[in-house]
Motif scaffolding. Sequence first.
Motif, PDB file in Angstrom:
ATOM      1  N   UNK A  47      67.215 -27.274   3.141  1.00 40.04           N
ATOM      2  CA  UNK A  47      68.094 -26.419   3.948  1.00 40.04           C
ATOM      3  C   UNK A  47      68.189 -26.967   5.372  1.00 40.04           C
ATOM      4  N   UNK A  48      67.069 -27.406   5.926  1.00 38.68           N
ATOM      5  CA  UNK A  48      67.084 -27.961   7.286  1.00 38.68           C
ATOM      6  C   UNK A  48      67.958 -29.199   7.390  1.00 38.68           C
ATOM      7  N   UNK A  71      66.066 -19.930  12.458  1.00 36.15           N
ATOM      8  CA  UNK A  71      65.303 -20.574  11.395  1.00 36.15           C
ATOM      9  C   UNK A  71      65.770 -20.117  10.034  1.00 36.15           C
ATOM     10  N   UNK A  72      65.258 -20.794   9.019  1.00 34.44           N
ATOM     11  CA  UNK A  72      65.535 -20.451   7.630  1.00 34.44           C
ATOM     12  C   UNK A  72      64.384 -19.601   7.108  1.00 34.44           C
ATOM     13  N   UNK A  73      64.701 -18.475   6.478  1.00 31.61           N
ATOM     14  CA  UNK A  73      63.688 -17.603   5.897  1.00 31.61           C
ATOM     15  C   UNK A  73      63.733 -17.725   4.382  1.00 31.61           C
ATOM     16  N   UNK A  74      62.563 -17.938   3.789  1.00 29.82           N
ATOM     17  CA  UNK A  74      62.441 -18.069   2.337  1.00 29.82           C
ATOM     18  C   UNK A  74      61.260 -17.208   1.892  1.00 29.82           C
ATOM     19  N   UNK A  75      61.496 -16.355   0.928  1.00 26.83           N
ATOM     20  CA  UNK A  75      60.413 -15.532   0.390  1.00 26.83           C
ATOM     21  C   UNK A  75      60.450 -15.603  -1.126  1.00 26.83           C
ATOM     22  N   UNK A 129      61.798 -23.781  11.098  1.00 24.09           N
ATOM     23  CA  UNK A 129      62.639 -24.031  12.262  1.00 24.09           C
ATOM     24  C   UNK A 129      62.902 -25.536  12.338  1.00 24.09           C
ATOM     25  N   UNK A 130      63.948 -25.995  11.657  1.00 21.43           N
ATOM     26  CA  UNK A 130      64.152 -27.430  11.531  1.00 21.43           C
ATOM     27  C   UNK A 130      64.398 -28.157  12.850  1.00 21.43           C
ATOM     28  N   UNK A 185      50.571 -22.601  10.225  1.00 19.98           N
ATOM     29  CA  UNK A 185      51.585 -23.146  11.121  1.00 19.98           C
ATOM     30  C   UNK A 185      51.592 -24.644  10.917  1.00 19.98           C
ATOM     31  N   UNK A 186      52.738 -25.191  10.611  1.00 20.85           N
ATOM     32  CA  UNK A 186      52.897 -26.652  10.555  1.00 20.85           C
ATOM     33  C   UNK A 186      53.770 -27.018  11.733  1.00 20.85           C
TER      34      UNK A 186
END
Length: 189
Positions: free
Chosen positions: A62-63, A147-151, A165-166, A182-183
Motif C-alpha cells: 500500500x505504501x 497512514x495506512x490502517x490494517x486490522x 506511515x510510509x 514500533x518499527x
Amino acid sequence: DSCFDAFSSREPVSTPDRVRGRLRLKTLQARAVQCSTPRQSKGTAVTVIDFTAFIGRLATSSGETILPFFRTSLSVENKSNSHDFDPVTEADRAAEAVMRRLIKANFPQHGIVGEEFGSEREDAEYVWVLDPIDGTKSFIAGFPIWGTLIALLHQGTPVFGMMHQPFIGERFSRSEEHTSELQSPWNLV
C-alpha cells in the motif's frame, strides 16, 4: 482450528512468565516453534507468523502504491452525502485495491471491510479491515501525518493491527497478546 489459535489462547500463564500482563518473548517463541508447521484451515495453511509477515507485505504494497501520489497535484472527490467533506483520492482507491488483491490471492476465504470499496464476507472467520489513507485531508495538504490502517479480526475479535506511515517509514503494531511494536528507521526504542 488454525495455528493462530495457539497464540490467541487465554490459557493461564504462571507469574514468572508475566511481565505487566504480557506474555514474555520466551513464551511466544515457544508457541511459534509449536506452530512452525502450518496446519490446514479451510484449504489454506495459516500461522501467526504468516499473518504478521503478510500484514507487513500489505503495508509495504500500500505504501509503494500511495507514495507516488503524495505531494503531487491530484484530483479529490467528496464521498460524503451530507455537507461534510469526506475526501477520497486515486491514491486511496489504488492502495485499497492492491491490498484487496493480495488478500484475495492469499486468503480467498477471508472477508474484507474497506474504507473505499465496502465489505465482502463480513461474516467470515477472518476479516481484514482496511483504511488505505487515514488522514486523507493531511495527505491532500502534503502534511506527513497520515497512514495506512490494517486490522485482522478473528471471529469478530481484533487480533492484530498496524498503522504504517510510509512517508516517514514507521510502523506501529499491536497483537492480541498486547505486544506492541514500533518499527522506525531511526531506532528510537
